[in-house]
Design an enzyme around this catalytic site. Structure first.
Site, short mmCIF file in Angstrom:
data_model
loop_
_atom_site.label_atom_id
_atom_site.label_comp_id
_atom_site.label_asym_id
_atom_site.label_seq_id
_atom_site.Cartn_x
_atom_site.Cartn_y
_atom_site.Cartn_z
N ILE A 6 0.93 -1.13 0.07
CA ILE A 6 0.05 -0.11 -0.03
C ILE A 6 0.92 1.15 0.11
CG2 ILE A 6 -1.83 1.27 1.14
CD1 ILE A 6 -2.45 -1.44 2.70
N ASP A 58 8.97 8.88 -0.77
CA ASP A 58 8.38 10.02 -1.29
C ASP A 58 7.91 9.50 -2.58
OD1 ASP A 58 7.56 12.18 -2.64
OD2 ASP A 58 9.19 13.42 -2.01
N ASN A 85 -2.23 4.10 -3.81
CA ASN A 85 -3.13 5.00 -2.97
C ASN A 85 -2.46 6.25 -2.88
OD1 ASN A 85 -5.26 5.62 -0.91
ND2 ASN A 85 -3.11 5.79 0.20
N TYR A 151 -5.51 18.49 -11.03
CA TYR A 151 -5.59 17.14 -10.45
C TYR A 151 -6.85 16.42 -11.28
CZ TYR A 151 -7.81 14.27 -7.02
OH TYR A 151 -8.14 13.41 -6.28
N LYS A 155 -6.24 12.43 -12.46
CA LYS A 155 -6.86 11.39 -12.27
C LYS A 155 -7.63 10.71 -13.37
CE LYS A 155 -6.28 10.81 -7.96
NZ LYS A 155 -5.70 9.53 -7.50
C1 8X3 Z 1 -11.36 13.51 -4.43
C2 8X3 Z 1 -12.88 13.81 -5.20
O1 8X3 Z 1 -14.19 15.69 -6.19
O2 8X3 Z 1 -12.97 16.35 -4.42
O3 8X3 Z 1 -10.67 12.83 -5.57
O4 8X3 Z 1 -11.86 15.92 -6.52
S1 8X3 Z 1 -13.14 15.49 -5.50
#
Ligand code: 8X3
Length: 252
Positions: A6, A58, A85, A151, A155
């Site tokens: 993990i 890190d 994770n 961000y 993802k």
């Molecule tokens: C976290 C969900 O919607 O805050 O990955 O980006 S959100």
């Protein structure tokens, strides 16, 4: 019983996964930047009678990742599961206002860190003839939102990588899954805003998910029979319908 690796196990979903898997007899291979926290978690989980290896790492640093994998004692093999994770978000500014150091930290951790460790663990799993790679994606990889720019892109990259990896590994007996949560109350928003008060507001007047909710789903996904691969799970709080639509007033 083999082991589960993990990344980012010092808090939140990573820590909750360590707890759930240890309770179910898995040996733990953990890393995080905050070694004091890892030490405490490992001490606490000794009661479960499992072996625990942990190392300060890190996940945005290529050399540290290579070093971490090299230092995993062989008695922790086979590595049944890799839970990717470690990840973070920084800032919520429009792109032109964004901080480039923040972008690099997100891209290096959320994308490159996952690439490096996965590249190193796949040969081990191939040799074993089995394995399961579980990536922590996000609803942000499916739906973008204002200020989410970098961000969300990291993802979305994980979503894309997960799919491609399944194709790369089709003949290896290695499963690849992605767990994509909405709002989970962890240190996530505190890290994003570098501000406890602002972070608290994100989860006000709503019942968010908690780290344990996600860890339970991950454990379920990881423990299906070998011929079953749960490819993707989107998991949201009941009061959140989509990334921007949630029932804020519910508890007022
Ligand atoms: C976290 C969900 O919607 O805050 O990955 O980006 S959100």
């Amino acid at each position: 019983m083999g082991s589960v690796l993990i990344t980012g196990a010092s808090s939140g979903i990573g820590q909750a996964c360590a707890e759930v898997f240890a309770k179910n007899g898995y040996n733990l291979i953990l890393n995080a930047r905050r070694i004091d926290k890892l030490e405490k978690i490992s001490e606490e989980l000794k009661k479960e009678n499992v072996n625990i290896f942990y190392k300060k790492t890190d996940m945005s640093n290529k050399d540290e990742i290579f070093n971490f994998v090299e230092s995993i004692p062989k008695e922790f093999y086979p590595i049944d599961i890799l839970i990717n994770n470690a990840g973070l978000s920084r800032g919520l500014e429009s792109l032109d206002q964004g901080n480039i150091d923040d972008w690099n930290e997100m891209i290096d951790t959320n994308v490159k860190g996952v690439l490096y460790i996965t590249k190193l663990i796949i040969p081990i799993m191939k040799k074993q003839g089995f394995g399961h790679i579980i990536n922590l994606g996000s609803i942000a990889g499916h739906e973008s939102y204002p200020g989410g720019n970098v961000y969300c892109a990291t993802k979305a990259a994980i979503k894309s990588l997960t799919k491609s990896l399944r194709m790369d590994l089709i003949r290896t007996n290695i499963r690849v899954s992605s767990i994509d949560p909405g709002m989970v109350e962890t240190e996530f928003s505190e890290v994003r805003f570098r501000d406890k008060q602002m972070a608290k507001k994100v989860y006000e007047n709503i019942k968010p998910l908690y780290a344990k909710d996600i860890a339970d789903v991950i454990f379920y996904v990881a423990t299906r029979p070998q011929h079953v691969n749960i490819q993707d799970v989107i998991i949201m709080p009941t009061q959140q319908a989509s990334v921007l639509i949630n029932d804020r007033d519910y508890n007022k």
